[in-house]
Design a protein around this motif. Structure first.
Motif, PDB file in Angstrom:
ATOM      1  N   GLU A  48     -11.817  13.125  -1.604  1.00 37.15           N
ATOM      2  CA  GLU A  48     -10.529  12.735  -2.170  1.00 37.15           C
ATOM      3  C   GLU A  48      -9.349  13.038  -1.246  1.00 37.15           C
ATOM      4  N   GLU A  49      -9.330  14.220  -0.642  1.00 40.01           N
ATOM      5  CA  GLU A  49      -8.210  14.581   0.235  1.00 40.01           C
ATOM      6  C   GLU A  49      -8.142  13.674   1.457  1.00 40.01           C
ATOM      7  N   ARG A  50      -9.281  13.375   2.029  1.00 42.48           N
ATOM      8  CA  ARG A  50      -9.309  12.525   3.232  1.00 42.48           C
ATOM      9  C   ARG A  50      -8.955  11.072   2.877  1.00 42.48           C
ATOM     10  N   LEU A  51      -9.428  10.597   1.727  1.00 39.75           N
ATOM     11  CA  LEU A  51      -9.070   9.247   1.291  1.00 39.75           C
ATOM     12  C   LEU A  51      -7.567   9.159   1.073  1.00 39.75           C
ATOM     13  N   ARG A  52      -7.008  10.171   0.461  1.00 38.10           N
ATOM     14  CA  ARG A  52      -5.560  10.193   0.239  1.00 38.10           C
ATOM     15  C   ARG A  52      -4.814  10.157   1.573  1.00 38.10           C
ATOM     16  N   GLN A  53      -5.276  10.924   2.558  1.00 38.24           N
ATOM     17  CA  GLN A  53      -4.647  10.939   3.875  1.00 38.24           C
ATOM     18  C   GLN A  53      -4.740   9.559   4.529  1.00 38.24           C
ATOM     19  N   LEU A  54      -5.893   8.918   4.415  1.00 41.74           N
ATOM     20  CA  LEU A  54      -6.076   7.565   4.941  1.00 41.74           C
ATOM     21  C   LEU A  54      -5.045   6.623   4.332  1.00 41.74           C
ATOM     22  N   LEU A  55      -4.908   6.667   3.011  1.00 40.32           N
ATOM     23  CA  LEU A  55      -3.964   5.786   2.323  1.00 40.32           C
ATOM     24  C   LEU A  55      -2.518   6.110   2.700  1.00 40.32           C
ATOM     25  N   GLU A  56      -2.169   7.391   2.749  1.00 42.10           N
ATOM     26  CA  GLU A  56      -0.807   7.777   3.143  1.00 42.10           C
ATOM     27  C   GLU A  56      -0.466   7.235   4.527  1.00 42.10           C
ATOM     28  N   ASN A  57      -1.396   7.356   5.461  1.00 45.61           N
ATOM     29  CA  ASN A  57      -1.145   6.875   6.817  1.00 45.61           C
ATOM     30  C   ASN A  57      -0.967   5.362   6.852  1.00 45.61           C
ATOM     31  N   LEU A  58      -1.789   4.639   6.103  1.00 43.25           N
ATOM     32  CA  LEU A  58      -1.633   3.181   6.058  1.00 43.25           C
ATOM     33  C   LEU A  58      -0.331   2.793   5.370  1.00 43.25           C
ATOM     34  N   PHE A  59       0.063   3.515   4.322  1.00 47.24           N
ATOM     35  CA  PHE A  59       1.319   3.230   3.625  1.00 47.24           C
ATOM     36  C   PHE A  59       2.515   3.486   4.540  1.00 47.24           C
ATOM     37  N   ARG A  60       2.501   4.617   5.261  1.00 50.63           N
ATOM     38  CA  ARG A  60       3.597   4.930   6.188  1.00 50.63           C
ATOM     39  C   ARG A  60       3.691   3.875   7.284  1.00 50.63           C
ATOM     40  N   ASN A  61       2.547   3.461   7.764  1.00 49.63           N
ATOM     41  CA  ASN A  61       2.515   2.441   8.814  1.00 49.63           C
ATOM     42  C   ASN A  61       3.147   1.143   8.308  1.00 49.63           C
ATOM     43  N   THR A 100      -1.949   5.730  -5.933  1.00 50.41           N
ATOM     44  CA  THR A 100      -0.659   5.991  -6.578  1.00 50.41           C
ATOM     45  C   THR A 100      -0.104   7.344  -6.146  1.00 50.41           C
ATOM     46  N   ASP A 101      -0.949   8.362  -6.118  1.00 51.19           N
ATOM     47  CA  ASP A 101      -0.521   9.684  -5.663  1.00 51.19           C
ATOM     48  C   ASP A 101      -0.093   9.653  -4.195  1.00 51.19           C
ATOM     49  N   ALA A 102      -0.860   8.970  -3.370  1.00 49.79           N
ATOM     50  CA  ALA A 102      -0.539   8.872  -1.942  1.00 49.79           C
ATOM     51  C   ALA A 102       0.780   8.141  -1.733  1.00 49.79           C
ATOM     52  N   TRP A 103       1.034   7.137  -2.543  1.00 50.81           N
ATOM     53  CA  TRP A 103       2.286   6.379  -2.452  1.00 50.81           C
ATOM     54  C   TRP A 103       3.478   7.287  -2.742  1.00 50.81           C
ATOM     55  N   GLU A 104       3.306   8.169  -3.704  1.00 47.35           N
ATOM     56  CA  GLU A 104       4.396   9.077  -4.102  1.00 47.35           C
ATOM     57  C   GLU A 104       4.761  10.057  -2.994  1.00 47.35           C
ATOM     58  N   THR A 105       3.806  10.450  -2.179  1.00 45.08           N
ATOM     59  CA  THR A 105       4.070  11.458  -1.155  1.00 45.08           C
ATOM     60  C   THR A 105       4.293  10.879   0.238  1.00 45.08           C
ATOM     61  N   ALA A 106       3.904   9.650   0.469  1.00 42.09           N
ATOM     62  CA  ALA A 106       4.145   9.018   1.772  1.00 42.09           C
ATOM     63  C   ALA A 106       5.594   8.539   1.823  1.00 42.09           C
ATOM     64  N   PRO A 142     -17.101  11.207  -6.921  1.00 38.44           N
ATOM     65  CA  PRO A 142     -16.397  10.007  -7.371  1.00 38.44           C
ATOM     66  C   PRO A 142     -14.871  10.218  -7.351  1.00 38.44           C
ATOM     67  N   VAL A 143     -14.152   9.267  -6.781  1.00 37.21           N
ATOM     68  CA  VAL A 143     -12.697   9.345  -6.669  1.00 37.21           C
ATOM     69  C   VAL A 143     -12.106   8.053  -7.231  1.00 37.21           C
ATOM     70  N   ASP A 144     -11.119   8.188  -8.086  1.00 39.62           N
ATOM     71  CA  ASP A 144     -10.425   7.034  -8.648  1.00 39.62           C
ATOM     72  C   ASP A 144      -9.496   6.467  -7.580  1.00 39.62           C
ATOM     73  N   LEU A 145      -9.811   5.288  -7.069  1.00 48.36           N
ATOM     74  CA  LEU A 145      -9.055   4.688  -5.972  1.00 48.36           C
ATOM     75  C   LEU A 145      -7.610   4.395  -6.371  1.00 48.36           C
ATOM     76  N   VAL A 146      -7.389   3.864  -7.561  1.00 47.20           N
ATOM     77  CA  VAL A 146      -6.032   3.528  -7.996  1.00 47.20           C
ATOM     78  C   VAL A 146      -5.188   4.793  -8.160  1.00 47.20           C
ATOM     79  N   ALA A 147      -5.739   5.815  -8.796  1.00 45.72           N
ATOM     80  CA  ALA A 147      -4.995   7.063  -8.991  1.00 45.72           C
ATOM     81  C   ALA A 147      -4.686   7.724  -7.651  1.00 45.72           C
TER      82      ALA A 147
END
Length: 137
Positions: free
Chosen positions: A35-48, A9-15, A1-6
């Protein structure tokens, strides 16, 4: 289980999102994911979104109305309908300094989880990536 909002938020801080804004509209919160792969997915979408939507892009992570997953939407210029399938291909880019790997990696992460992804227009006319087949925890 991974908290999507958390994780978002973490991915936003590092992207590299410049001066953009992250908003969340998530019902519930935990999804079954790596969790790590989900974070990478979000970081890539945020950067895009920041790359194509400008320094002050607003990005929203939210739950899909039918409960089948989540979306990442921005208020940028969007992706023309004719190009929406191509954006996940290796090397596809619309910028001179782009690598064409960011959205390809997103597609690979989605596939590895057994999910599906599609691109549509966001409410603000930008891009909206809808990830479906996601199980809630």
């Amino acid at each position: 289980p991974v908290d999507l909002v958390a994780t978002a938020t973490d991915a936003w801080e590092t992207a590299d999102t410049r001066r953009g804004t992250l908003e969340t509209a998530v019902d519930g919160g935990d999804v079954l994911a790596d969790e790590e792969r989900l974070r990478q997915l979000l970081e890539n979408l945020f950067r895009n979104a920041a790359e194509h939507g400008g320094d002050d892009a607003t990005v929203t992570v939210g739950s899909l109305a039918d409960g089948s997953g989540f979306y990442v939407a921005d208020d940028g210029p969007g992706i023309p309908e004719a190009e929406r399938e191509q954006v996940f291909e290796t090397g596809y880019t619309t910028t001179a300094d782009g690598t064409g790997f960011g959205l390809n990696i997103v597609g690979e992460i989605v596939d590895a989880h057994g999910w599906e992804i599609r691109v549509v227009e966001s409410e603000d006319g930008g891009a909206r990536f809808e990830i479906t087949g996601v199980e809630s925890a």
